[in-house]
Design a protein around this motif. Structure first.
Motif, short mmCIF file in Angstrom:
data_model
loop_
_atom_site.label_atom_id
_atom_site.label_comp_id
_atom_site.label_asym_id
_atom_site.label_seq_id
_atom_site.Cartn_x
_atom_site.Cartn_y
_atom_site.Cartn_z
N ILE A 1 19.18 71.78 86.46
CA ILE A 1 19.69 70.88 87.49
C ILE A 1 18.51 70.06 88.00
O ILE A 1 17.42 70.60 88.21
CB ILE A 1 20.31 71.67 88.67
CG1 ILE A 1 21.56 72.41 88.19
CG2 ILE A 1 20.66 70.74 89.83
CD1 ILE A 1 22.15 73.36 89.21
N HIS A 2 18.72 68.77 88.15
CA HIS A 2 17.72 67.90 88.77
C HIS A 2 18.43 67.13 89.87
O HIS A 2 19.39 66.41 89.62
CB HIS A 2 17.12 66.94 87.75
CG HIS A 2 16.07 66.03 88.35
ND1 HIS A 2 15.48 65.05 87.60
CD2 HIS A 2 15.53 65.93 89.59
CE1 HIS A 2 14.61 64.39 88.35
NE2 HIS A 2 14.63 64.91 89.57
N LEU A 3 17.96 67.31 91.09
CA LEU A 3 18.58 66.71 92.26
C LEU A 3 17.50 66.03 93.08
O LEU A 3 16.41 66.59 93.23
CB LEU A 3 19.22 67.83 93.08
CG LEU A 3 19.99 67.45 94.30
CD1 LEU A 3 21.49 67.45 93.96
CD2 LEU A 3 19.74 68.44 95.39
N LEU B 1 14.38 68.51 93.55
CA LEU B 1 14.64 69.93 93.30
C LEU B 1 15.03 70.02 91.83
O LEU B 1 15.95 69.33 91.40
CB LEU B 1 15.79 70.45 94.14
CG LEU B 1 15.59 70.60 95.63
CD1 LEU B 1 16.87 71.11 96.28
CD2 LEU B 1 14.44 71.56 95.92
N ILE B 2 14.34 70.87 91.10
CA ILE B 2 14.62 71.02 89.67
C ILE B 2 14.78 72.50 89.36
O ILE B 2 13.83 73.28 89.49
CB ILE B 2 13.51 70.41 88.81
CG1 ILE B 2 13.35 68.92 89.14
CG2 ILE B 2 13.81 70.63 87.32
CD1 ILE B 2 12.16 68.26 88.49
N TYR C 1 10.14 72.33 93.53
CA TYR C 1 10.29 71.48 94.71
C TYR C 1 9.11 70.54 94.68
O TYR C 1 7.96 70.98 94.63
CB TYR C 1 10.27 72.35 95.97
CG TYR C 1 10.22 71.59 97.27
CD1 TYR C 1 11.38 71.30 97.97
CD2 TYR C 1 9.00 71.17 97.81
CE1 TYR C 1 11.33 70.62 99.18
CE2 TYR C 1 8.95 70.49 99.00
CZ TYR C 1 10.11 70.20 99.69
OH TYR C 1 10.06 69.52 100.87
N ALA C 2 9.36 69.23 94.69
CA ALA C 2 8.25 68.29 94.61
C ALA C 2 8.50 67.06 95.47
O ALA C 2 9.60 66.51 95.46
CB ALA C 2 8.03 67.87 93.16
N THR D 1 6.87 76.13 93.65
CA THR D 1 7.91 76.77 92.86
C THR D 1 8.53 77.88 93.69
O THR D 1 7.81 78.73 94.22
CB THR D 1 7.31 77.35 91.56
OG1 THR D 1 6.71 76.29 90.83
CG2 THR D 1 8.39 78.01 90.72
N TYR D 2 9.84 77.86 93.77
CA TYR D 2 10.58 78.89 94.48
C TYR D 2 11.24 79.82 93.47
O TYR D 2 11.68 79.38 92.41
CB TYR D 2 11.67 78.28 95.37
CG TYR D 2 11.13 77.63 96.61
CD1 TYR D 2 10.91 78.36 97.78
CD2 TYR D 2 10.82 76.27 96.62
CE1 TYR D 2 10.40 77.76 98.91
CE2 TYR D 2 10.34 75.67 97.77
CZ TYR D 2 10.12 76.41 98.91
OH TYR D 2 9.64 75.82 100.05
#
Length: 135
Positions: free
Chosen positions: A93-95, A111-112, A121-122, A129-130
């Motif tokens: 997923i890329h949001l 959010l990837i 998270y960038a 990274t979560y």
């Protein structure tokens, strides 16, 4: 509740140039959205795979909670202006989320969800990274 869905007319991410051009066209199209369209995207739930609790890989005290359409980081709700679902595959997923400070910078927060289940998270100023907690 409504979950975000993409039109998914995108080229393969392996074709980096075509994918980058497609992402830019999606961003431009989103800028032309009506207030009702933006409100609908903002109120739509984040994809199911992003829902729940996440902790920063390097700093477990940095917690991210995705609950419905809410984005909560370090115990504070982070209201956002818009979100745009770019990729929603079985394992990826890329949001992009536009927070008020992003709009001022002309950027967005990505959010990837990666193949290994980690959540990237960038922003222009930060990347982390979560991971799902073990509890």
């Amino acid at each position: 509740m409504t979950e975000m869905m993409s039109d998914d007319q995108r080229p393969s991410p392996e074709d980096a140039d075509a994918y980058a051009a497609w992402v830019e066209s999606m961003r431009e199209e989103a800028k032309l959205s009506s207030a009702d369209e933006i409100k609908e995207r903002r109120e739509a739930d984040f994809p199911e795979a992003l829902q729940g609790r996440w902790v920063d890989e390097m700093d477990p005290s940095d917690e991210l909670l995705v609950r419905g359409s809410e984005f909560i980081r370090s115990g504070e709700s982070w209201p956002y202006l818009d979100k745009l679902l770019l990729t929603h595959d079985a394992d990826r997923i890329h949001l992009e989320i536009t927070f008020p400070w992003n709009e001022e910078e002309g950027s967005s927060t990505s959010l990837i969800l990666m193949d290994d289940g980690a959540l990237g998270y960038a922003t222009w100023h930060e990347a982390c990274t979560y991971l799902r907690p073990d509890d």
